[in-house]
Structure formats: structure tokens, C-alpha cells
Design a protein around this motif. Sequence first.
Motif, short mmCIF file in Angstrom:
data_model
loop_
_atom_site.label_atom_id
_atom_site.label_comp_id
_atom_site.label_asym_id
_atom_site.label_seq_id
_atom_site.Cartn_x
_atom_site.Cartn_y
_atom_site.Cartn_z
N LYS A 255 14.79 -21.80 19.88
CA LYS A 255 14.17 -22.60 18.81
C LYS A 255 12.73 -22.13 18.74
O LYS A 255 11.97 -22.33 19.69
CB LYS A 255 14.22 -24.10 19.17
CG LYS A 255 15.59 -24.73 19.01
CD LYS A 255 15.68 -25.99 19.83
CE LYS A 255 15.41 -27.22 19.00
NZ LYS A 255 15.56 -28.46 19.79
N TRP A 256 12.39 -21.49 17.64
CA TRP A 256 11.07 -20.89 17.51
C TRP A 256 10.34 -21.44 16.29
O TRP A 256 10.97 -21.83 15.31
CB TRP A 256 11.19 -19.38 17.28
CG TRP A 256 11.66 -18.58 18.45
CD1 TRP A 256 11.50 -18.86 19.77
CD2 TRP A 256 12.37 -17.33 18.38
NE1 TRP A 256 12.06 -17.86 20.54
CE2 TRP A 256 12.59 -16.91 19.71
CE3 TRP A 256 12.82 -16.53 17.32
CZ2 TRP A 256 13.25 -15.72 20.00
CZ3 TRP A 256 13.47 -15.35 17.62
CH2 TRP A 256 13.68 -14.94 18.96
N PHE A 257 9.01 -21.41 16.35
CA PHE A 257 8.25 -21.70 15.13
C PHE A 257 7.03 -20.79 15.05
O PHE A 257 6.64 -20.17 16.05
CB PHE A 257 7.79 -23.17 15.10
CG PHE A 257 6.60 -23.46 15.98
CD1 PHE A 257 6.74 -23.75 17.32
CD2 PHE A 257 5.31 -23.42 15.43
CE1 PHE A 257 5.63 -24.03 18.12
CE2 PHE A 257 4.20 -23.69 16.23
CZ PHE A 257 4.37 -23.99 17.58
N SER A 258 6.48 -20.69 13.87
CA SER A 258 5.21 -19.98 13.71
C SER A 258 4.42 -20.64 12.59
O SER A 258 5.01 -21.26 11.69
CB SER A 258 5.43 -18.51 13.38
OG SER A 258 6.04 -18.38 12.12
N GLU B 148 6.97 -21.83 9.75
CA GLU B 148 8.36 -21.39 9.77
C GLU B 148 9.06 -21.90 11.01
O GLU B 148 8.49 -21.90 12.10
CB GLU B 148 8.40 -19.85 9.73
CG GLU B 148 9.79 -19.29 9.66
CD GLU B 148 9.83 -17.92 8.98
OE1 GLU B 148 9.06 -17.71 8.01
OE2 GLU B 148 10.62 -17.06 9.42
N GLY B 149 10.28 -22.36 10.84
CA GLY B 149 11.09 -22.79 11.98
C GLY B 149 12.36 -21.96 12.01
O GLY B 149 12.95 -21.68 10.97
N VAL B 150 12.79 -21.54 13.20
CA VAL B 150 13.99 -20.71 13.35
C VAL B 150 14.81 -21.23 14.53
O VAL B 150 14.28 -21.47 15.60
CB VAL B 150 13.60 -19.23 13.64
CG1 VAL B 150 14.85 -18.38 13.90
CG2 VAL B 150 12.78 -18.64 12.51
N ILE B 151 16.11 -21.43 14.28
CA ILE B 151 17.00 -21.83 15.38
C ILE B 151 18.18 -20.86 15.42
O ILE B 151 18.85 -20.66 14.41
CB ILE B 151 17.55 -23.26 15.18
CG1 ILE B 151 16.40 -24.27 15.17
CG2 ILE B 151 18.57 -23.61 16.26
CD1 ILE B 151 16.85 -25.70 14.89
N ASP C 211 23.66 -28.61 10.55
CA ASP C 211 22.59 -28.63 11.55
C ASP C 211 21.24 -28.43 10.86
O ASP C 211 20.26 -29.10 11.19
CB ASP C 211 22.80 -27.52 12.59
CG ASP C 211 24.01 -27.80 13.47
OD1 ASP C 211 24.08 -28.92 14.00
OD2 ASP C 211 24.87 -26.91 13.60
N LEU C 212 21.21 -27.50 9.91
CA LEU C 212 19.94 -27.22 9.21
C LEU C 212 19.45 -28.49 8.50
O LEU C 212 18.28 -28.88 8.65
CB LEU C 212 20.14 -26.08 8.20
CG LEU C 212 18.92 -25.75 7.34
CD1 LEU C 212 17.71 -25.37 8.19
CD2 LEU C 212 19.23 -24.63 6.34
N ASP D 163 29.35 -14.81 16.67
CA ASP D 163 29.37 -16.27 16.43
C ASP D 163 27.96 -16.88 16.46
O ASP D 163 27.81 -18.10 16.36
CB ASP D 163 30.27 -16.98 17.45
CG ASP D 163 29.84 -16.71 18.87
OD1 ASP D 163 28.96 -15.84 19.09
OD2 ASP D 163 30.37 -17.37 19.79
N VAL D 164 26.93 -16.05 16.57
CA VAL D 164 25.56 -16.59 16.56
C VAL D 164 25.10 -16.76 15.12
O VAL D 164 25.17 -15.83 14.32
CB VAL D 164 24.59 -15.69 17.34
CG1 VAL D 164 23.14 -16.11 17.08
CG2 VAL D 164 24.90 -15.75 18.82
N ARG D 165 24.71 -17.96 14.79
CA ARG D 165 24.17 -18.24 13.45
C ARG D 165 22.69 -18.55 13.61
O ARG D 165 22.28 -19.12 14.63
CB ARG D 165 24.84 -19.47 12.84
CG ARG D 165 26.34 -19.42 12.78
CD ARG D 165 26.83 -18.69 11.55
NE ARG D 165 28.27 -18.64 11.55
CZ ARG D 165 28.99 -17.70 12.18
NH1 ARG D 165 28.38 -16.74 12.86
NH2 ARG D 165 30.30 -17.72 12.13
N VAL D 166 21.93 -18.21 12.58
CA VAL D 166 20.49 -18.50 12.63
C VAL D 166 20.10 -19.28 11.38
O VAL D 166 20.31 -18.81 10.26
CB VAL D 166 19.66 -17.21 12.73
CG1 VAL D 166 18.17 -17.55 12.82
CG2 VAL D 166 20.08 -16.38 13.94
N ILE D 167 19.61 -20.49 11.61
CA ILE D 167 19.12 -21.29 10.49
C ILE D 167 17.59 -21.27 10.52
O ILE D 167 17.00 -21.17 11.60
CB ILE D 167 19.66 -22.74 10.53
CG1 ILE D 167 19.41 -23.37 11.91
CG2 ILE D 167 21.13 -22.78 10.16
CD1 ILE D 167 19.88 -24.82 12.02
#
Length: 490
Positions: A345-348, A370-373, A382-383, A447-451
Motif C-alpha cells: 500500500k503506497w502513496f505519494s 496518489e494511492g496505490v494498492i 476494494d477500490l 493474480d495480482v491486481r493493482v488499484i
Amino acid sequence: MAQERQQYQDLILKLLDEKQEIPTTDGLTIPVDGKAKPINQLEFLGMVEYESLVTEKWELTAEGKEISETGSHEARVFNAIPAGSEGISIPEITKIVGNAAKFGQGAAFKAKWISKTSTGNIVRAVDSITDQSQIDLTLIKNTGAHPDASVIAALKKRKLISPLKVTFYKVTKGIKFSTVIVKEETDITAEMLLSGAWKNATFKKYNFEAVGAPPSRGHLHPLLKVRDEFKQIFFEMGFSEMPTNKYVESSFWNFDALFQPQQHPARDAHDTFFLSEPAVCHDLPGEYLERVKKVHSQGGYGSIGYNYNWDIKEAQKMVLRTHTTAISSNLLYQLAQQKEFKPVKWFSIDRVFRNETLDATHLAEFHQIEGVIADRNVTMGDLIGVLHGFCKKLGMEKLRFKPAYNPYTEPSMEIFAWHEGLNKWVEIGNSGMFRPEMLLPMGLPEDVRVIAWGLSTERPTMIKYGLNNIRELFGHKLDLEMVARNPICR
Ligand code: PHE
């Protein structure tokens, strides 16, 4: 004011010198506002001691004031009647004294000042009158008191006077009593030491109670305060910060890695700032570069691609990053190179640049949040859930989503929030699920998704600080006073 204070202090000292004690300052001839202050000063110097005496005084009500100025109602009725005449009618009296006629007539009859003739006219019954109410009220106006308690009671009952608390002081000599106020030194100087004058000088006591002058200091810009609020929210939600400390990026990470085709209008000089020095990047990851080339030109991973000749020269062009997603793409690639995938779980929050036409709401640079999961099998649900949680912490409870298009996300959604103050839906950002054409060439497991989602810092800041023109917030027209004045806002 300072002169009056000095006069008042001199008077106090003179009286003390003559009489040892001033039982009360009530009646002292020099009127000074806030008399506590000059006496307080003398006490601070050790010249006097004092005690506060709270005294009940009387002041005139509005009606009392009127009577002290123009006479009682009965006197006004009496005065309205010409002396030695056949008198005048009641309507004529009313014409002269107005509202005072009604009560004044009765009272004047009772006092036997006036009488009625057989024709119904009113005549004077005495040659002259003493208007005692006016005399009493004028005395109270000047002294705040009256020697006859029954007069006070009667005037109070008639609502012509009201009680007033006044503070006076009982003053006695202090240990440093003197009739002259000596100038006190605040600092010991080199001259005083040399001449020996310090031995006889009187030094001012330190006042440990004094409030210090506010020190001059820097102030955080509203954007930085709002950035901190956002950071705090991300930290609370378990996100960690991405390193965004570079403004220059290759087109590869800014566009190509994000499956943004090389003919895309955003990559035009009208929208993007290209660098002339250094103009190109030679440090791009070889094998991955080939996979990006392939997915753009031929497709793969279940996609037909864009079917064009992908040119490395286009990818090498250096740009001022147009979005912080350039950092996200780079970090996701690095994540894919790890031996074992771990969810992140990242942000910038940082600055981005666009070749915009400048107006009241657009500058060529702004700040993105920006947020990234990235995790196995995360969904659009989830998003939406994360966005609700995130926006709730910002005080935005009602959200709406609208389908949108980004080259790197599918599905994509614009985010709208209900703004209570503006009473309308405002667009706050953009979001989506990164495309397999972006993630699979990086080497992330299938199976990795990125929202992810992105907002600007400027818009919420302008709304929160009530600014309409972005130039008031950023750039050379910024008012530094505005920066100093504005508190942290929630
Ligand atoms: N990069 C997008 C923009 O500049 C915002 C965004 C980020 C959209 C992440 C989707 C996902 O507007």
C-alpha cells in the motif's frame, strides 16, 4: 494618556506624603481610564501598596438622563403653560411636551402646581416650582450617589437610575515610597560600570509575568499543511510513502510503462514539457523494455495491443513528469523483480508539470496525491471501499463514481464528492485498476491486481482556504501574509 497617568500618579504620591494614607480614591479629581494601571505601576516600583474597594454607585438610565437634561414631566407641563394667562387646553399642552403630557399632568396636579379653570383650560397654580427630580438626578449623574436613601429608592423604583459597580483603591505607602518616580534602568551598561553609576542606579525588576513578543518564524504554506493532513490519513490507513524526489523522468516510465501509446495526444509538446538537457535517457531496463515494446506493437497477455511501430527514441525522451503515476510504474516494476510477491500500500504527494494554458484554475505545475494498492485478487469493490474510507477521513461522506478512460487503467472511474458548503457534486479525482498490459510485462504474478487513485492537492486546499484563483495560492502573486495568517485546517 501617558501625561494623565503621570498626573494621577503625582497626585497619589503627594496625598500620601501629606496624609500617610488615601482611604479611597473615590472623588480624586483627575479622571483616568483604568485607574488600576497607574496605581499598579507604583506598586510594582514598591512605592505604594493598595487594596481594591468595590463600591456600589448609581448611574442614570436613558429616561433618567433625559429628565436630568430637560426636566421632569410635571415640570415640563408646568413650563408649557404661559404664566399669568387664562391657561391652555390639554391638547395644546400635549402638542408642546408630547409624551410627557400624560404622566406630567397628573403629577403636576398632585403637586398642586396647576389647576383647571371653569372653561376646562389648565392654568398655573403657583408662581414658580422647584424641580426636585431634576436636581436629584443631576446630583447622581455627577457623583454617582445621593445622601438620601429614600430618594435613591424612589428613583430606582421609577427606573430612572440603576446600580453600577465601581472599583476604587485604598492606597498606603510602600517600602520604596518617595514623591518622585525614579527612572529605573533596564540594563547595566559598560558606561555605568566604568563610571560607577551602577552603584546608585535603581534597576527595574524583572517581570516574569510579561507575555513575550512573538518570535518571528517561518510559516508553512497551505499546500504543505494540506499535504501533511493527507500524509497523516495515508499513514493511519497503513500506507507507506513512495520516493518522489525527482521532477525529471523518462517518457518510458511516465508513459510507455503505463501502456500509453506513443501517439497519445498527452505526449504532445502541447501537453508535456520535454527537456533539452539531458534530452534522452539511456538507463532503461533492457528485457522489460522489449516486453513493453511488444505489448504496444503486437499485444500479448490476451491483448491485441495498439498495432504500431514502437520507437525506443520516443521512450527515451526526458520529460518533466506529468503525473506521479510515473513513480508508481517504476516502483511496481521493482516490486515485480522481488523473488516473492508481497502486497503493498503506497502513496505519494508531489509536484507534477503540464504544458497548460494558464488561467484562474490552471498552472503549469501542481501537486498530485496518489494511492496505490497491489495485492492478489483485489477488486473494483476494494477500490470503492478504500476510496470511501479515505474520503471519509477528509470529511467527505457522500461519493459518486463515473466511468472514465485512462490508457493505463480499466475500468477507470472519476470520483465525485458531495460538497456541503458548495451544495453540489465536485470532481475530486480519478481512479482505476491498472491494466494487465501494464502489470504482466513487469513480471507481476497473474493474480495480482493493482488499484490506484489520484487527486490534486490544490483543489481541496483552495476549497478549504476559500481561494478562487490558483495564483493566490501558488506563484509570484502569493500573499505571504495569507500564508502567515492561515491556521491548519481540518
Ligand atoms: N495519473 C492520473 C492523473 O494524472 C490519476 C490516476 C492515478 C488515475 C492512478 C488512475 C490511477 O490524472
